[in-house]
Design an enzyme around this catalytic site. Structure first.
Site, mmCIF file in Angstrom:
data_model
loop_
_atom_site.group_PDB
_atom_site.id
_atom_site.type_symbol
_atom_site.label_atom_id
_atom_site.label_comp_id
_atom_site.label_asym_id
_atom_site.label_seq_id
_atom_site.Cartn_x
_atom_site.Cartn_y
_atom_site.Cartn_z
ATOM 1 N N SER A 112 3.073 -17.979 -2.651
ATOM 2 C CA SER A 112 1.616 -18.026 -2.583
ATOM 3 C C SER A 112 0.958 -17.667 -3.913
ATOM 4 O O SER A 112 -0.228 -17.923 -4.107
ATOM 5 C CB SER A 112 1.108 -17.113 -1.475
ATOM 6 N N GLY A 166 2.477 -8.734 -2.284
ATOM 7 C CA GLY A 166 1.913 -8.410 -3.579
ATOM 8 C C GLY A 166 1.867 -9.533 -4.591
ATOM 9 O O GLY A 166 1.587 -9.298 -5.766
ATOM 10 N N TRP A 211 -0.289 -11.932 -4.978
ATOM 11 C CA TRP A 211 -1.626 -12.123 -5.565
ATOM 12 C C TRP A 211 -1.941 -10.998 -6.545
ATOM 13 O O TRP A 211 -2.502 -11.230 -7.593
ATOM 14 C CB TRP A 211 -2.699 -12.235 -4.467
ATOM 15 N N ASP A 243 -3.296 -2.632 1.703
ATOM 16 C CA ASP A 243 -2.596 -3.217 2.854
ATOM 17 C C ASP A 243 -2.150 -2.108 3.787
ATOM 18 O O ASP A 243 -1.938 -0.977 3.360
ATOM 19 C CB ASP A 243 -1.378 -4.032 2.399
ATOM 20 N N ASP A 258 -6.378 0.991 5.996
ATOM 21 C CA ASP A 258 -7.018 0.014 6.865
ATOM 22 C C ASP A 258 -8.305 -0.453 6.194
ATOM 23 O O ASP A 258 -9.164 0.362 5.876
ATOM 24 C CB ASP A 258 -7.301 0.712 8.210
ATOM 25 N N ASP A 297 -5.450 -12.850 1.012
ATOM 26 C CA ASP A 297 -4.530 -13.940 1.371
ATOM 27 C C ASP A 297 -3.913 -13.649 2.742
ATOM 28 O O ASP A 297 -2.876 -14.157 3.100
ATOM 29 C CB ASP A 297 -3.441 -14.053 0.287
ATOM 30 N N LYS A 337 -8.170 -16.683 2.479
ATOM 31 C CA LYS A 337 -7.445 -17.756 3.165
ATOM 32 C C LYS A 337 -8.158 -18.105 4.477
ATOM 33 O O LYS A 337 -8.604 -17.219 5.200
ATOM 34 C CB LYS A 337 -6.020 -17.280 3.482
#
Lengths: 1032, 309
Positions: free
Chosen positions: B25, B53, B55, B78, B94, B119, B159
């Protein structure tokens, strides 16, 4: 301007909600349509569109205080929508179904009473709605302080105390249990991993049952939150759960999963909850493809209802052993020995069973011949050493006549009466013919009964004997010579149309005899070898229809089955061929309604599989190889299959006789269980009122169905020939179709009809050129080729395009069933999505469209002109004829001529394409792209070819356009992944004619069926299948 | 990112390993940047749903290659842990929690962000409407944070699944950004519903002060924003058909000559595309995290799972 419009008349697709409302009624959410079924009669009573866009994801009901069925209140929900009405309202078409909504996805609704409804949304918030005076009013909103996003949830009410508990399944590991009254979190259960897909409470509210991404089912104590038991077994994610059969010692759980099964589990209270393990009691395999999405139960009648992505609704009997007429029993050899008052020797086993309709005859390895009277009581008939060690026992299908034979050829024919007594007995031996006996096959038709005796000596002939069914005397006896090859007979059938005897053998061989002369030795008329890939012809049965053809159903032990048509000149063709997914076939059954059932073994199970409707009818775990078994079936007054299965397992004799079924098994037939990738429509060869529809899906299966001009749709057969992911299916003409997939598979199928069904059989396949399993044959096109002199169809010119940019032009010769590659070349390095032959001013071109957004055209006249000429044909149809060349003279492949047009029109992939031939010298190409746009391009004859973009609409849909189908000279249909289906007029630019929303998600393909009487239907495929009527 | 025979032939996957990206990605963001020059003038970046990771790797490499940007800050958030990346501050938190916002603001020394991206995607169930809804919720959670932290004129990239209600989202984003574009990098397969929403020029709504509050669901957070979203009312009469729907312009990104993610490449064609592969079976750069069904797989391996097909 015309007013062409679309109206949906049928939808088959994923079913996400089922609800039992009484002992005969079931509600089913089929997309936005709610259907009502009577599962006792097995019929759909009523259906009605209740939502505009949203699929129905759940149904709950509350019985009215007056107990009148029509007053049952129903809530349905899906997405953010919900609707509340009575059963009577639903059935009354004058009643307008109200449509309500909350601002968030709904996971569950519960009637606290007739006037109060609670709605749980995906942020763990409960809205309480008052239903007084038929108005819906929000009266309260509650939450427990944790507004995390959920994947599932249930509001549960304790029927005794009225206490309401919310069970919320989060997207990460946790289940939050909170008290509705106090909004206090009682438990945060964290022992699952991954998203929680379902969490319910037991009806007594003492237990919590949950499932998650981790593929386990967990049972928890509602009071303490303690994890009590785990159930492992599902091979994939579990979507649904319910509890039934609560008693003092435990309860059952019914589950459904992505692994395409439903399962029955037992949770026992004793032995420390069976040491924390749920017992898996049963696996139900009645859905195809992937995902059993929904389930419900009738706890009183013990019925399990399931529905899945395949659109099938199935009713499983969860209490078979309690039905009238059920009989199941096990005998150890000792039990039998005591009953017959006769000692079994050490190692003595029951070697053979035969079921003659009133009882069972069995022979032991020491020659004890016993009867199981009424399938209940054992009696010794006699003991005879001649039948020790080796014995053959056979029974005629429709008469209680048994033949028993020993190794030395001693035979006894016996006829039994209803009391299981021998009525007539006739003994004879085969000493005149041979001194050792290997096998006996028996068969009968009308009032004729005959047996075929085989000796282990390859030089001995087969002996055919005809038996008088009244006095059991031998009426006729013939010798049938065997061919020199090694022959082991396995199945037998007499065909009345041809008066021929068919003997199936091992090594995929079949012998055919015409029995004419009693005195002479009868040579086989024909010996068919290599009938299929596999070993044994396990069954043969004549297929009689109005056609006067000799046709046989044959099964191959290795899993394939065929309808074999034998021509006058003894050549044969398969009208129908397919195979089961896994297992060995012993035979087939045709039901009175025309369904074909196949039976046999897989791993440790005996199974009966409905091949027509694609579901498992029966499964019995009966152990591994060296099986002793007998399967007897008949049809009851409702034409339903009934059966009795006897087998030996770990030296126990077991019998199972199915009882009177309470409900109908299959309420909705469904179609494919995975996304439909392409649809092909062809004319029925002898019926203008129907079209043949072939669909292909992501699970690699093809299905052949019919669409009648009144809109009725019926599926006939399923094919499992493709291994790779399906790409395209197109017709060559009304007789042949091609299908393509990954693994470079290109299959040619011949379409026929027999036994009141449309059939196909694999005629030929293009050998792959590479070993790359990812190489996909993306698309293809074809033109018929005729003989120049006599005008007969002799072959097809085919163009194929591939995911690695390869382009091939191939000639197929009908007579030799062979392909010859004429052109083999590459476009660039991108994946080619579409290809068409186009004919402009009597010159032939190949047009392709690819992931790079280009339309490209190759001139192929130089190569094609060598062998073929373009006939004077109308603009709709190009016809080629083969020049003076013969198929053999066509040379090996060359490269493509020059690329004459290579024009980028879309920003990226051209996902949809169709062509309209306007005149002999002009075509319109209508394309749709990943870039949401529609483009109409015009290609006309110029010095070479002239390319113009006629119209361009950039945002024709809000997402990828995946299908374009020309309807008539001025109208095209455009479908997109946003689930829009639009009709566009393309005469002057692009004008929207109609715009509809389809319930078929992943909308990917479309086709038109135009009938002679003017009826026109649109077929849409994707995650489901829908039929729309096109009217002007 | 496991290894399977399919992956061996996926050139983006192999190229990712070659170039040291944690997932294929990475190329999606690189191709998006090629088209929209996303990283120009960007100093404060938030990467949401960042694991594993790839991105963040792209952000780190591309932003820090300009020497003037040595004071740039990238925060990756994340729920899952992530192995360290140069110049990237990782937060295991969060994204809907107000504390997370505070922590990011702390790292940015109270300054607002130039660029927020996500993403993230849920595990799809196969129920298209539910999957699209959950994905939309994920985007809204990212947007929720973005509205709190983006400076005026900032950019937001996420995304999306282009399904039946994507036009609702386009319309709603149109209220908050000058330009909303649907972009599809060539490294994203044409056969997938995936695309990216590129929102340029953040324009905070007049009179609406966003504030993260863990007592509010995303729906409640946006309730008074007046961006065309339906909200709960007492009569429950949501008029779904009246919700605004707009189609965002589509832009394909990445060079036409770059690798086609839908095409099949033969292994021996590698030289043509300048990929040197030493061995067929490369280990994934980032080991796959333990799947939730790990125990089920173990039981299956031991033959203790009764799976009948």
């Amino acid at each position: 301007m015309d007013n062409m419009k679309l109206d949906q008349i049928k939808h088959i697709g994923p079913i996400c909600a089922l609800k039992v409302i009484s002992n005969n009624l079931l509600l089913s959410g089929e997309g936005p349509t709610l259907s009502l079924y009577d599962y006792i009669k097995g019929e759909k009573i009523f259906e009605r569109l209740v939502f505009k866009r949203n699929k129905i994801h759940g149904i709950e009901i509350i019985n009215s205080s007056n107990d009148i069925e029509d007053d049952i209140k129903i809530v349905i929900w899906g997405g953010r929508s919900l609707s509340i009405f009575t059963l009577n309202n639903f059935k009354d078409l004058n009643y307008e179904i109200p449509h309500y909504g909350v601002s968030d996805w709904i996971f569950h609704c519960l009637f606290e009473n007739e006037s109060t409804l609670h709605v749980l949304n995906s942020h763990n918030i409960v809205h309480t709605v008052s239903l007084l005076n038929d108005n819906c009013k929000l009266i309260n909103t509650k939450h427990c302080g944790w507004k995390s996003i959920l994947y599932s949830g249930t509001i549960s009410i304790n029927k005794e105390t009225g206490k309401i508990t919310v069970l919320a399944g989060t997207v990460m590991n946790g289940i939050l249990i909170w008290d509705f009254e106090t909004c206090q979190v009682k438990h945060n259960l964290t022992e699952h991993e991954g998203s929680i897909f379902k969490v319910v409470a037991s009806p007594d509210n003492k237990y919590i049952i949950s499932c998650s991404d981790d593929r386990s089912i967990k049972v928890w104590d509602m009071e303490t939150g303690e994890l009590l038991a785990n159930g492992w077994g599902h091979g994939s994610r579990i979507w649904g759960l319910n509890v039934y059969n609560i008693s003092n010692d435990g309860f059952n759980i019914f589950s459904c999963s992505e692994d395409c099964t439903a399962r029955v589990w037992r949770f026992n209270f004793h032995d420390n909850y069976n040491n924390g393990e749920l017992i898996q009691e049963r696996i139900i395999l009645v859905h195809t493809g992937r995902h059993v999405w929904s389930l419900d139960l009738n706890d009183e009648k013990k019925l399990g209802f399931t529905a899945g992505a395949d659109g099938k609704i199935f009713v499983s009997d969860l209490n078979e052993s309690q039905r009238d007429g059920y009989w199941g029993h096990k005998w150890e050899l000792n039990d039998i020995s005591n009953e017959i008052n006769c000692v079994f020797q050490k190692g003595e086993l029951i070697k053979n069973y035969s079921d003659f309709g009133y009882g069972l005859i069995a022979v032991t390895s020491e020659g004890k011949i016993m009867i199981l009277k009424d399938y209940k009581k054992w009696k010794l008939l006699f003991i005879d050493d001649k039948f020790a060690k080796f014995c053959i026992l056979k029974i005629f299908e429709n008469e209680p006549i048994v033949i028993i034979a020993g190794k030395m050829g001693d035979c006894i024919l016996m006829k039994f009466n209803e009391n299981c007594e021998i009525e007539i007995k006739h003994e004879f031996n085969l000493n005149d013919s041979f001194n050792r006996l290997g096998n006996i096959l028996i068969n009968g038709y009308d009032d004729n009964y005959f047996a075929l005796f085989e000796s282990p000596n390859p030089n001995d002939p087969l002996i055919y004997k005809k038996i008088d069914p009244i006095n059991l005397s031998i009426l006729e006896s013939y010798e049938l010579l065997k061919p020199k090859d090694k022959i082991t007979i396995s199945s037998l059938e007499y065909n009345k149309v041809s008066n021929m005897l068919f003997v199936g053998c091992r090594f995929a061989t079949m012998l055919v005899y015409k029995i004419e002369n009693e005195n002479e030795k009868n040579q086989p008329l024909v010996v068919y070898k290599n009938l299929f890939k596999g070993d044994t012809v396990s069954s043969i049965k004549s297929l009689y229809d109005n056609s006067n053809n000799t046709m046989l159903y044959i099964t191959n032990k290795d899993g394939t089955y065929h309808i074999m048509k034998i021509n006058e000149n003894s050549t044969y063709e398969y009208l129908q061929s397919s195979k089961i997914q896994k297992g060995f076939l012993e035979g087939h059954i045709k039901t009175p309604n025309g369904d074909i059932l196949l039976y046999g073994f897989k791993s440790d199970c005996f199974f009966v599989w409905n091949e027509t409707k694609q579901y498992e009818v029966y499964r019995e775990i009966c152990g591994g190889p060296h099986r002793r078994w007998n399967f007897k079936y008949w049809f009851d007054s409702n034409n339903r299959l009934r059966y009795r299965f006897v087998y030996t397992r770990s030296s126990e004799v077991q019998i199972v006789q199915q009882g009177e079924p309470y409900a109908f098994e299959l309420l909705s037939d469904g179609l494919h269980g995975r996304e439909i990738r392409d649809i092909c429509v062809i004319n029925s060869q002898n019926n203008n009122d129907e079209k043949i529809i072939i669909t292909g899906a992501e699970d690699t299966t093809l299905k052949i169905s019919t669409l009648k001009n009144d809109g009725t749709f019926n599926s006939h057969w399923t094919y499992r020939e493709h291994i790779g992911g399906l790409q395209s299916i197109h017709a060559i003409n009304d007789e042949y179709i091609l299908s393509s997939s990954a693994k470079e598979e290109l299959y040619l199928w011949k379409i026929t009809e027999c036994d009141n069904k449309k059939c196909m059989s694999l005629e030929s396949s293009l050998p792959p050129s590479e070993e790359n399993p990812d190489l996909r044959v993306m698309d293809f096109d074809s033109i018929e080729v005729y003989d120049k002199i006599n005008g007969k169809k002799i072959g097809f010119l085919i163009v194929t395009v591939y995911s690695n940019s390869m382009i091939k032009v191939i000639y197929y010769d009908i007579a030799s069933k062979k392909f010859k590659v004429l052109i083999d070349d590459n476009y660039m390095q991108c994946c080619i999505f579409h290809v068409r032959f186009v004919c402009i001013d009597k010159r032939l071109f190949v047009l392709i469209a690819s992931t790079n957004g280009h339309l490209s055209i190759y001139d192929i006249n130089n190569v094609i002109g060598k062998y073929f000429s373009i006939d004077d044909s109308n603009i709709k149809e190009v016809k080629l004829s083969l020049n003076d060349n013969k198929f053999e003279e066509i040379n090996e492949s060359t490269k493509l001529d020059k690329l004459i047009i290579n024009q980028q029109i879309h920003q990226s992939s051209v996902k949809a394409l169709d062509i309209l031939q306007e005149t002999n010298g002009c075509i319109k190409v209508i394309t749709g792209g990943d870039d949401n746009s529609i483009i109409v391009s015009k290609i006309t004859k110029d010095e070479g070819l002239k390319f113009d973009i006629e119209s361009f609409l950039p945002s024709a849909a809000s997402s990828t356009i995946t299908t374009v189908t020309v309807i008539d000279e001025k109208t095209v249909l455009v479908g997109a992944v946003d689930q829009s289906i639009k009709l566009w007029n393309i005469e002057n630019g692009l004008t929207l004619v109609d715009n509809k929303y389809t319930t078929v998600a992943d909308t990917g393909c479309s086709e038109i069926a135009s009938f002679k009487n003017g009826e026109k239907y649109l077929l849409i495929g994707g995650a489901g299948f829908s039929i729309w009527k096109i009217t002007n | 990112m496991g290894k399977s025979s399919k992956d061996k032939r996926d050139l983006y996957y192999r190229k990712a390993k070659e170039e040291g990206w944690r997932a294929r990605s990475a190329f999606k963001l690189l191709q998006l940047n090629e088209q929209f020059d996303l990283f120009n003038d960007v100093k404060r970046v938030v990467d949401l749903c960042a694991a594993p990771g790839s991105w963040s790797q792209v952000l780190s490499k591309e932003i820090f290659k300009d020497k003037n940007n040595s004071d740039a800050k990238i925060v990756a958030v994340d729920l899952q842990p992530m192995s360290p990346i140069d110049n990237v501050i990782e937060l295991q938190a969060d994204i809907t929690h107000p504390k997370t916002l505070e922590m990011i603001m702390h790292h940015f020394d109270g300054e607002k962000a130039d660029f927020v991206c996500s993403d993230g995607a849920p595990d799809v169930t196969g129920l298209h409407d539910l999957d699209e809804y959950i994905q939309a919720q994920l985007i809204l959670s990212a947007l929720q944070l973005a509205t709190c932290i983006l400076k005026t004129g900032g950019k937001f990239v996420a995304k999306i699944f282009r399904g039946r209600d994507i036009d609702l989202l386009y319309s709603q984003l149109g209220y908050l950004f000058d330009k909303v574009i649907c972009a599809k990098p060539r490294s994203s397969r044409a056969s997938s519903l995936e695309a990216f929403i590129v929102c340029i020029g953040y324009r905070p709504r007049n009179g609406w002060i966003p504030s993260l509050n863990s007592n509010l669901s995303t729906e409640e957070f946006f309730q008074d924003l007046k961006i065309g979203r339906n909200s709960l009312n007492n009569e429950l009469n949501l008029e779904f058909n009246d919700e605004e729907r707009i189609v965002a312009p589509f832009i394909a990104c990445g060079d036409l000559n770059s690798i086609d993610s839908d095409a099949t490449y033969a292994l021996d064609e590698d030289d043509n595309i300048n990929i040197q592969i030493n061995s067929l079976s490369l280990d994934p750069v980032q080991s796959p995290t333990a799947p939730p069904y790990k125990k089920a797989l173990e039981l299956k391996r031991k033959g203790q799972l009764k799976i009948v097909k």
